[in-house]
Design an enzyme around this catalytic site. Structure first.
Site, mmCIF file in Angstrom:
data_model
loop_
_atom_site.group_PDB
_atom_site.id
_atom_site.type_symbol
_atom_site.label_atom_id
_atom_site.label_comp_id
_atom_site.label_asym_id
_atom_site.label_seq_id
_atom_site.Cartn_x
_atom_site.Cartn_y
_atom_site.Cartn_z
ATOM 1 C CG ASP A 45 -4.879 54.528 55.138
ATOM 2 O OD1 ASP A 45 -4.742 54.995 56.275
ATOM 3 O OD2 ASP A 45 -4.661 55.176 54.098
ATOM 4 C CG HIS A 197 -2.525 49.856 53.626
ATOM 5 N ND1 HIS A 197 -1.332 50.418 53.227
ATOM 6 C CD2 HIS A 197 -3.510 50.550 52.997
ATOM 7 C CE1 HIS A 197 -1.592 51.408 52.382
ATOM 8 N NE2 HIS A 197 -2.898 51.517 52.223
#
Ligand SMILES: [Zn+2]
Length: 293
Positions: A45, A197
């Site tokens: 993300d 991430h």
């Protein structure tokens, strides 16, 4: 009303703008786990950021696929030249691209128009840069409510959550994140949908290799769309010509939303322009397409 439009009107409209049907639709859902056995989806993300190309390459070298949920204006502006190039690079390598909304605001704290705006701007960027309409939206912080869900569904998008969190963006050590992966492997989990991430240095430099080595033997490393058995995109068209409108200035800043402050940004609540791959043979039904040359 829409269904009653003349065929010729539909042909003309779907040829240029609009959202052409892929002839393959799934009812939007909330996915909190993979469905298929022996598959793991590693998802990243908060990009696009400086690690996108490296992570993409590591997966490609391992014969694996990654999934990226992008913001438009978060760690970097999605319209920065390097970011555009890297997004196209990762997409061309077969990795999946989904929406993480424009500015990474908590959607449960926003009005309906603000939620629409956060989704619109991200869809617009993916339509412009890649020519795709995403079928998955991951709500920032995994935070959603009935309103967020119904707006996403109305835009044809499923919500993509996760069942395993490396906590890499929450300050967890590399050792902790590795122990999360180990837990999946040692418990012989049927499958896993894992959150990472792209923006964390050690995720790129350490965790990705660790996960690829650990899981490769027993699991197939696939996109989120593949592990739940649906198409990653609502439609695939063609990228658009870059213009001065491809900018993050005048758009909501990270964590912010339209319609607030002393100089409020107008909320965009519609559907972005989408350019179909073919303007001469728009697809109306799978049957028509199957018989086309
Ligand atoms: Zn995020």
């Amino acid at each position: 009303m829409y269904r009653r439009l003349a065929l010729s009107t539909l042909l003309a409209a779907s040829a240029v703008l609009g959202r052409p049907s892929l002839g393959y639709r799934t009812t939007p859902q909330v996915y909190e786990a993979c469905i298929n056995p022996n598959q793991i989806a590693l998802t990243f993300d908060d990009g696009p950021y400086i690690h996108l190309r490296s992570i993409s390459d590591q997966f490609t070298a391992a014969g694996a696929k990654a999934t990226f949920f992008f913001n438009g204006n978060n760690y970097d502006c999605i319209y920065a030249a390097d970011r555009i190039a890297d997004i196209r690079y990762a997409y061309a390598a077969g990795h999946m691209i989904g929406s993480h909304t424009w500015s990474h605001a908590d959607l449960t704290e926003l009005s309906t128009a603000q939620i629409q705006d956060g989704m619109f701007r991200m869809e617009e960027a993916l339509s412009r840069i890649l020519g795709v309409s995403p079928a998955f939206m991951r709500p920032p912080f995994g935070s959603y409510n009935d309103n967020v869900q119904s707006i996403a569904f109305g835009r044809g998008q499923s919500l993509a959550l996760w069942d395993t969190d490396t906590e890499d963006a929450d300050g967890a050590t590399v050792a902790f994140s590795e122990s999360v992966y180990n837990q999946v492997a040692t418990s012989k989990a049927k499958n896993a949908l894992i959150l990472e991430h792209e923006t964390v240095n050690t995720t790129d430099s350490k965790l990705v290799q660790y996960a690829l080595s650990l899981f490769r033997e027993r699991y197939k490393l696939v996109t989120l769309a593949e592990c739940v058995g649906v198409n990653p995109y609502q439609a695939i068209g063609v990228p658009q010509e870059q213009s001065a409108s491809w900018t993050c200035s005048g758009t909501p800043k990270p964590g912010k939303a339209c319609g607030t402050g002393s100089k409020p940004i107008t909320c965009e609540t519609g559907t972005p322009v989408f350019v179909s791959a073919s303007t001469s043979t728009p697809t109306l039904t799978p049957t028509h397409r199957a018989n086309s040359p």
